[in-house]
Design a protein around this motif. Structure first.
Motif, PDB file in Angstrom:
ATOM      1  N   VAL A 196      15.489  17.775  -7.916  1.00 47.98           N
ATOM      2  CA  VAL A 196      15.880  16.399  -7.654  1.00 47.98           C
ATOM      3  C   VAL A 196      14.671  15.563  -7.268  1.00 47.98           C
ATOM      4  CG1 VAL A 196      16.469  16.959  -5.246  1.00 47.98           C
ATOM      5  CG2 VAL A 196      17.420  14.895  -6.293  1.00 47.98           C
ATOM      6  N   VAL A 197      14.621  14.333  -7.800  1.00 48.15           N
ATOM      7  CA  VAL A 197      13.647  13.321  -7.385  1.00 48.15           C
ATOM      8  C   VAL A 197      14.438  12.198  -6.738  1.00 48.15           C
ATOM      9  CG1 VAL A 197      11.939  11.626  -8.126  1.00 48.15           C
ATOM     10  CG2 VAL A 197      12.004  13.890  -9.208  1.00 48.15           C
ATOM     11  N   GLY A 198      14.097  11.861  -5.517  1.00 49.45           N
ATOM     12  CA  GLY A 198      14.759  10.774  -4.812  1.00 49.45           C
ATOM     13  C   GLY A 198      13.828   9.595  -4.672  1.00 49.45           C
ATOM     14  N   ARG A 199      14.214   8.451  -5.240  1.00 47.94           N
ATOM     15  CA  ARG A 199      13.403   7.226  -5.161  1.00 47.94           C
ATOM     16  C   ARG A 199      13.978   6.343  -4.067  1.00 47.94           C
ATOM     17  NH1 ARG A 199      11.170   2.659  -4.442  1.00 47.94           N
ATOM     18  NH2 ARG A 199      10.426   1.375  -6.186  1.00 47.94           N
ATOM     19  N   ALA A 200      13.226   6.161  -2.991  1.00 45.42           N
ATOM     20  CA  ALA A 200      13.658   5.302  -1.889  1.00 45.42           C
ATOM     21  C   ALA A 200      13.434   3.854  -2.302  1.00 45.42           C
ATOM     22  CB  ALA A 200      12.890   5.628  -0.613  1.00 45.42           C
ATOM     23  N   GLY A 201      14.412   3.275  -2.956  1.00 42.75           N
ATOM     24  CA  GLY A 201      14.324   1.930  -3.490  1.00 42.75           C
ATOM     25  C   GLY A 201      15.194   1.818  -4.729  1.00 42.75           C
ATOM     26  N   ILE A 202      15.126   0.662  -5.386  1.00 42.53           N
ATOM     27  CA  ILE A 202      15.998   0.416  -6.533  1.00 42.53           C
ATOM     28  C   ILE A 202      15.360   0.862  -7.837  1.00 42.53           C
ATOM     29  CG2 ILE A 202      17.202  -1.364  -7.846  1.00 42.53           C
ATOM     30  CD1 ILE A 202      17.372  -3.020  -5.309  1.00 42.53           C
ATOM     31  N   GLY A 203      14.174   0.329  -8.155  1.00 39.51           N
ATOM     32  CA  GLY A 203      13.562   0.586  -9.445  1.00 39.51           C
ATOM     33  C   GLY A 203      13.057   2.005  -9.571  1.00 39.51           C
ATOM     34  N   VAL A 204      13.164   2.556 -10.783  1.00 42.01           N
ATOM     35  CA  VAL A 204      12.641   3.892 -11.054  1.00 42.01           C
ATOM     36  C   VAL A 204      11.603   3.825 -12.174  1.00 42.01           C
ATOM     37  CG1 VAL A 204      14.625   5.192 -10.220  1.00 42.01           C
ATOM     38  CG2 VAL A 204      14.626   4.331 -12.564  1.00 42.01           C
ATOM     39  N   ASP A 205      10.871   2.695 -12.233  1.00 37.19           N
ATOM     40  CA  ASP A 205       9.848   2.531 -13.260  1.00 37.19           C
ATOM     41  C   ASP A 205       8.753   3.586 -13.135  1.00 37.19           C
ATOM     42  OD1 ASP A 205      11.373   0.322 -13.659  1.00 37.19           O
ATOM     43  OD2 ASP A 205       9.850  -1.143 -13.136  1.00 37.19           O
ATOM     44  N   ASN A 206       8.547   4.108 -11.941  1.00 38.97           N
ATOM     45  CA  ASN A 206       7.489   5.095 -11.722  1.00 38.97           C
ATOM     46  C   ASN A 206       7.950   6.525 -11.973  1.00 38.97           C
ATOM     47  OD1 ASN A 206       9.118   4.593  -9.371  1.00 38.97           O
ATOM     48  ND2 ASN A 206       7.742   5.883  -8.193  1.00 38.97           N
ATOM     49  N   VAL A 207       9.179   6.694 -12.451  1.00 36.29           N
ATOM     50  CA  VAL A 207       9.711   8.027 -12.734  1.00 36.29           C
ATOM     51  C   VAL A 207      10.027   8.122 -14.228  1.00 36.29           C
ATOM     52  CG1 VAL A 207      11.509   9.715 -12.217  1.00 36.29           C
ATOM     53  CG2 VAL A 207      10.702   8.173 -10.415  1.00 36.29           C
TER      54      VAL A 207
END
Length: 528
Positions: free
Chosen positions: A67-78
């Motif tokens: 799992v990758v959890g992005r603390a925020g809305i955008g996932v442009d960096n994933v």
């Protein structure tokens, strides 16, 4: 014991949550890409903000990562596509930053109206240039909102409180919701002609990229002031520079840029431009909220298999997952196809109906309907997941219905997703074969049995002799290889459907040739 790596600056509260729930956690912000690749293989979960780039190379070096959890809305960096291919769940926190981002947009509007940054710099330099900084009031001015969803509606509420007139363009905004917010729903052209201030609150998609293009900026009311705290790429920065230099646009306040970090831009040299380094979510409250949310979501997944706010996987409990997974994939694919076809037509969605027959009628429908909604809405709005899809639909006044049928039909299990716009109603039907393989069985009542493929071409045409030959020659001459070819028609000489699976994405030039063929009504490439 599962191990978590936090590779960006995150609130200590996140570390405390992981440890309290029995997970091992390492806090190592600021890792270089090579350093991250060297150690990521030891971890089951990766928590990031925007600095860490979760690339295919990082994912390839992470055989244990779940799992990758992005603390925020955008996932442009994933790299969501690569993560999905490796079976890695990507989560975000879609609502933790909403108030903070909305307040930043309002702050930028005030700063722009009263030239606050330059006035502060001038005064601190020992000048007293009272006559130089002549501002404008917000009172009575018209604020144009492009996007009136979660963040945009908060901005609208604040602007109404400032006694501004608010006009909003959002294809998903219902008249009822507009009345509740105290805004006037308008088309884009009217917004351009009326707005004194214009602020953007929409995701970056194919439909919204450069929505403030050179052509559209020219349509804006002279003297307009533009605020963008949403996404870089919504505004043509070169065109904006020219409009600011000419005076057509009186000022701009930008928190986001086409390329970030933005360290060198012609816009920086203009006095009537305010720039901040993507600070929309930069408050202590927002940082705490998203940290707490992402830690809880990741812990839930690693400990029980529960999935929340996932970008690339439906949200279900661990107990339901094995049985529901193939049905949710079918719902997502049917919805995704309907959404892509609707987005191509540019129509606003008024209603979505999901129907269940046979074995499907006996299941828990909520995650299935949510998967279908996410499939429909994602091509139009960017990343929408199962958790927020029902909320997004409700906020935009889309009527959502689900129906179960006890009747037995041709298939033991059947899902039907119907999308209604102002112009038409389109229904897609699908089933499962061999218990877990999704298959399309009908489009708009026309039988078309086909497996879903990563790259497809959908064509509707008039059923006349010679069409298939001309169509095939266009693809052959372009070197496009056909994997599978499926046909269906309502009646001889009537409407027909052609669905083609391709080995690679169809070039735009070839799509244009297909659309130019005689008898073609619609041609659209699809991606799954």
């Amino acid at each position: 014991m599962a191990k978590i790596l936090i590779s960006d600056k995150l609130s200590p509260a996140a570390v405390a949550i992981f440890e309290r729930r029995g997970l091992e956690v390492d806090f190592k912000p600021g890792l270089a890409p090579a350093e991250l690749r060297a150690i990521i293989g030891n971890y089951d979960g990766l928590a990031v903000r925007s600095a860490t780039k979760v690339t295919r190379e990082v994912l390839d070096a992470a055989p244990k990562l779940r799992v990758v959890g992005r603390a925020g809305i955008g996932v442009d960096n994933v790299d969501v596509t690569s993560a999905t291919a490796r079976g890695v769940v990507v989560m975000n926190t879609p609502y933790g930053n909403a108030i903070t981002t909305a307040e930043h947009a309002i702050a930028m509007m005030f700063a722009l109206a009263r030239q606050l940054p330059d006035a502060s710099t001038s005064t601190k330099a020992g000048k007293w240039e009272k006559n130089r900084f002549m501002g404008v009031e917000l009172f009575g001015k018209t604020l144009g909102l492009i996007g009136c969803g979660n963040i945009g509606s908060i901005v609208a509420d604040r602007a109404v409180g400032l006694k501004m007139k608010v006009v909003a363009f959002d294809p998903f905004l219902s008249e009822k919701r507009a009345v509740e917010l105290g805004v006037e729903k308008v088309e884009l052209e009217e917004l351009f002609s009326r707005a004194d201030f214009l602020t953007l609150h929409t995701p970056l998609t194919e439909q919204t990229k450069n929505i403030l293009s050179r052509e559209n900026i020219a349509k804006l009311r002279r003297g307009v002031r533009i605020i963008n705290c949403a996404r870089g790429g919504l505004v043509d920065e070169a065109a904006l520079y020219d409009a600011l230099k000419s005076g057509h646009v009186a000022g701009a306040a930008l928190d986001v840029f086409e390329t970030e970090p933005a360290t060198d831009s012609p816009l920086f040299a203009l006095e009537n431009v305010i720039c901040t380094p993507h600070l929309g979510a930069a408050t202590a409250e927002a940082q705490e909220n998203v940290a707490l949310q992402v830690a809880d979501q990741m812990a839930d997944f690693l400990l029980s298999g529960a999935v929340s706010n996932a970008i690339n996987m439906p949200s279900v409990t661990a107990e339901e997952a094995p049985r529901l997974k193939p049905y949710m994939e079918l719902a997502r694919l049917l919805g995704g196809m309907a959404g892509q076809l609707t987005a191509a037509g540019g129509d606003a969605i008024r209603a979505i109906r999901v129907e269940y027959e046979g074995h499907a009628a006996e299941l828990n429908h909520k995650p299935l309907t949510a998967a279908a909604l996410a499939g429909v809405l994602t091509p139009l709005m960017g990343a929408v997941n199962m958790v927020n899809a029902p909320v997004v639909a409700r906020e935009r006044g889309i009527d959502v219905a689900e129906t179960t049928h006890e009747r037995s039909g041709e298939y033991q299990t059947l899902l039907r997703v119907t999308v209604r716009t102002d112009r038409q109603e389109r229904a897609l039907e699908g089933t499962l074969i061999a218990n877990d393989k999704p298959r399309l069985v009908a489009i708009k009542g026309i039988s078309v049995e086909a497996d879903f493929a990563p790259h497809m071409l959908y064509v509707t045409n008039h059923d006349k002799p010679g069409f298939i030959g001309r169509f095939g020659m266009v693809l052959a001459d372009a070197g496009v290889n056909i994997a599978t070819f499926h046909l269906g028609r309502a009646a001889a000489g009537g409407d027909a459907i052609c669905l083609v699976s391709l080995d690679a994405p169809l070039p735009d030039a070839v799509l244009a040739e297909v659309r130019a063929l005689p008898l073609v009504v619609q041609a659209q490439k699809l991606a799954f």
